[in-house]
Motif scaffolding. Structure first.
Motif, mmCIF file in Angstrom:
data_model
loop_
_atom_site.group_PDB
_atom_site.id
_atom_site.type_symbol
_atom_site.label_atom_id
_atom_site.label_comp_id
_atom_site.label_asym_id
_atom_site.label_seq_id
_atom_site.Cartn_x
_atom_site.Cartn_y
_atom_site.Cartn_z
ATOM 1 N N GLU A 18 -10.694 4.383 4.084
ATOM 2 C CA GLU A 18 -11.757 4.206 3.098
ATOM 3 C C GLU A 18 -11.988 2.708 2.850
ATOM 4 O OE1 GLU A 18 -10.700 6.305 -0.437
ATOM 5 O OE2 GLU A 18 -10.064 8.095 0.662
ATOM 6 N N GLU A 19 -13.246 2.329 2.718
ATOM 7 C CA GLU A 19 -13.532 0.925 2.442
ATOM 8 C C GLU A 19 -13.085 0.564 1.034
ATOM 9 O OE1 GLU A 19 -17.083 -2.435 2.733
ATOM 10 O OE2 GLU A 19 -17.561 -0.311 3.107
ATOM 11 N N MET A 20 -12.468 -0.614 0.895
ATOM 12 C CA MET A 20 -11.988 -1.078 -0.407
ATOM 13 C C MET A 20 -11.780 -2.583 -0.364
ATOM 14 S SD MET A 20 -8.016 0.227 -0.248
ATOM 15 C CE MET A 20 -8.548 1.914 0.082
ATOM 16 N N THR A 21 -11.721 -3.169 -1.551
ATOM 17 C CA THR A 21 -11.400 -4.595 -1.668
ATOM 18 C C THR A 21 -9.901 -4.728 -1.884
ATOM 19 O OG1 THR A 21 -13.557 -5.091 -2.620
ATOM 20 C CG2 THR A 21 -11.803 -6.706 -2.956
ATOM 21 N N PRO A 63 0.841 -1.204 0.000
ATOM 22 C CA PRO A 63 0.000 0.000 0.000
ATOM 23 C C PRO A 63 0.873 1.249 0.000
ATOM 24 C CG PRO A 63 0.049 -0.990 2.179
ATOM 25 C CD PRO A 63 0.733 -1.962 1.266
ATOM 26 N N ASP A 64 0.432 2.269 -0.704
ATOM 27 C CA ASP A 64 1.207 3.510 -0.742
ATOM 28 C C ASP A 64 0.435 4.688 -0.180
ATOM 29 O OD1 ASP A 64 -0.670 3.990 -2.695
ATOM 30 O OD2 ASP A 64 0.768 4.596 -4.233
ATOM 31 N N SER A 65 -0.733 4.409 0.409
ATOM 32 C CA SER A 65 -1.584 5.479 0.925
ATOM 33 C C SER A 65 -2.271 5.041 2.214
ATOM 34 C CB SER A 65 -2.653 5.861 -0.106
ATOM 35 O OG SER A 65 -3.620 6.732 0.449
ATOM 36 N N VAL A 111 5.375 0.841 5.693
ATOM 37 C CA VAL A 111 5.736 1.843 4.691
ATOM 38 C C VAL A 111 5.474 3.247 5.227
ATOM 39 C CG1 VAL A 111 5.283 0.350 2.709
ATOM 40 C CG2 VAL A 111 3.427 1.735 3.655
ATOM 41 N N PHE A 112 6.116 4.222 4.563
ATOM 42 C CA PHE A 112 5.786 5.635 4.704
ATOM 43 C C PHE A 112 4.836 5.960 3.550
ATOM 44 C CE2 PHE A 112 8.897 8.427 7.211
ATOM 45 C CZ PHE A 112 9.195 7.432 8.122
ATOM 46 N N PRO A 113 3.523 6.119 3.788
ATOM 47 C CA PRO A 113 2.611 6.416 2.684
ATOM 48 C C PRO A 113 2.886 7.780 2.045
ATOM 49 C CG PRO A 113 1.432 5.519 4.569
ATOM 50 C CD PRO A 113 2.817 5.861 5.039
ATOM 51 N N LYS A 114 2.316 7.985 0.882
ATOM 52 C CA LYS A 114 2.588 9.192 0.097
ATOM 53 C C LYS A 114 2.107 10.456 0.791
ATOM 54 C CE LYS A 114 -1.612 8.491 -2.670
ATOM 55 N NZ LYS A 114 -2.136 8.142 -4.033
ATOM 56 N N GLU A 115 1.126 10.346 1.688
ATOM 57 C CA GLU A 115 0.634 11.534 2.398
ATOM 58 C C GLU A 115 1.593 11.998 3.484
ATOM 59 O OE1 GLU A 115 -2.873 8.959 1.136
ATOM 60 O OE2 GLU A 115 -1.057 8.626 2.332
#
Length: 385
Positions: A170-173, A162-164, A275-279
């Motif tokens: 947020e809900e996601m598959t 994941p990058d975010s 990870v360090f997410p993009k935000e």
């Protein structure tokens, strides 16, 4: 106060010794300890080899000084403030969202940096940091610092990390074909409002958020709305590091904001990474602060000196996944390794938004929502309101 004056007299006499003597035997030179030392600390910060015999920076200190260390583990900054308000402790490893509250509440006292021979070895980025310095007066000794990372289960996310932070907001598959609903966690502390604000800084620039700890009413409302949405996804609000570890092992949790401490313990035998997410990330720079009514100030000053030794700094950072406050610790430590500081984020200092206590009079926009509102409203969010 009398004991403190006596302490300063004893320790001042130490500093009149030859520099060579202090350099060779800093702990032995700082004698006259009161025989005990009580510390309020984050989990994993004060180790005596009970979890892993390789990580022990207490036993040697006790042998050299005669100061027997007891530790009260706190899970949140609010708990640390409450414990220091109750009293009976000498030191606390306070994060930035607690440190100035302790100063304002007169629960901690200024420190005399001249009584800490290794003060000059502290990273210049930290020596006068605003979370422990007020009006030019130091209220503590920098300990270690680090980021709030996104920890995730590698099997759930497949080949692509994941990058975010959207995976917890947020809900996601996910790549494993399942929804993230009921499989993520969030931090059980009002400071998590800043994580939501940090996310909105990136995704909704029209809100004009400049600092995730300084929010006007509209920005604050947007952050709370995001957190209320997150409430529908969260299986647990965590504050105990070891419970979060168990949840990733046994309860199907696949993503959460976390500390490198949990990541390091889990990845040895679990499909876990971070990870360090993009935000970007929030983070903490922790300070060892002396209680205003400490009964063992000599031992406390000796501990602050001990805590700055490159060996202790490197060992703590290897164990917890932090960055040392003493750059010399970044080289030659067998546990941390010479790559450890870079791996833990030494070069990312400017990218981390360090915890601080939200106040009503803020620098970025004058009037902001103060911390007591964060506390009451976050309780409401967790309760589904």
């Amino acid at each position: 106060m009398k004991s403190l004056l006596k302490s300063c007299t004893v320790l001042a006499s130490v500093l009149s010794m030859t520099t060579a003597a202090v350099a060779q035997e800093p702990l032995q030179a700082l004698g006259a300890g009161e025989g005990a030392l009580s510390i309020v600390a984050w989990a994993g910060y004060i180790e005596r080899g009970e979890t892993d015999k390789n990580f022990d920076w207490v036993t040697e200190f006790e042998k050299k000084t005669g100061c027997m260390v007891s530790v009260k583990t706190a899970a949140t900054s609010d708990e640390m403030v409450a414990l220091m308000n109750e009293g009976g402790f000498d030191l606390v490893t306070a994060s930035g969202d607690a440190s100035l509250r302790l100063v304002a509440g007169k629960r901690v006292q200024p420190i005399n940096t001249a009584l800490i021979p290794s003060w000059s070895t502290i990273d210049e980025r930290l020596q006068n940091a605003p979370w422990h310095t007020k009006d030019g007066v130091h209220y503590g000794t920098p300990y270690v610092w680090g980021p709030n990372v996104l920890m995730y289960n590698t099997k759930a996310f497949g080949d692509k990390a994941p990058d975010s932070w959207n995976v917890v907001f947020e809900e996601m598959t996910l790549a494993d074909g399942k929804s993230n609903k009921g499989r993520v966690q969030a931090y059980d502390g009002p400071i998590h409002v800043a994580d939501a604000a940090n996310y909105l800084m990136f995704h909704k620039p029209e809100l004009g958020i400049k600092d995730p700890f300084e929010l006007n009413e509209d920005q604050y409302k947007a952050a709370l709305d995001l957190l209320r949405g997150q409430r529908q996804l969260v299986s647990r609000y965590w504050h105990d590091a070891f419970i979060q570890i168990d949840d990733f092992k046994n309860e199907g949790v696949i993503a959460s904001g976390s500390w490198p401490f949990q990541v390091n313990l889990l990845k040895a035998d679990q499909p876990v990474a971070s990870v360090f997410p993009k935000e970007g990330v929030t983070g903490w720079a922790d300070t060892t602060m002396l209680h205003a009514e400490s009964e063992h100030p000599n031992c406390a000053y000796m501990w602050m000196e001990h805590s700055l030794s490159p060996k202790v700094q490197g060992d703590v950072s290897a164990w917890f996944g932090t960055v040392p406050s003493v750059p010399a610790a970044c080289k030659g430590n067998a546990l941390l390794t010479d790559e450890g500081c870079t791996r833990n984020g030494f070069d990312n200092f400017e990218q981390i938004k360090f915890w601080k206590t939200p106040v009503s009079k803020c620098e970025s926009q004058g009037e902001c929502v103060p911390y007591h509102r964060w506390v009451s409203d976050y309780i409401g969010v967790i309760g589904g309101r």
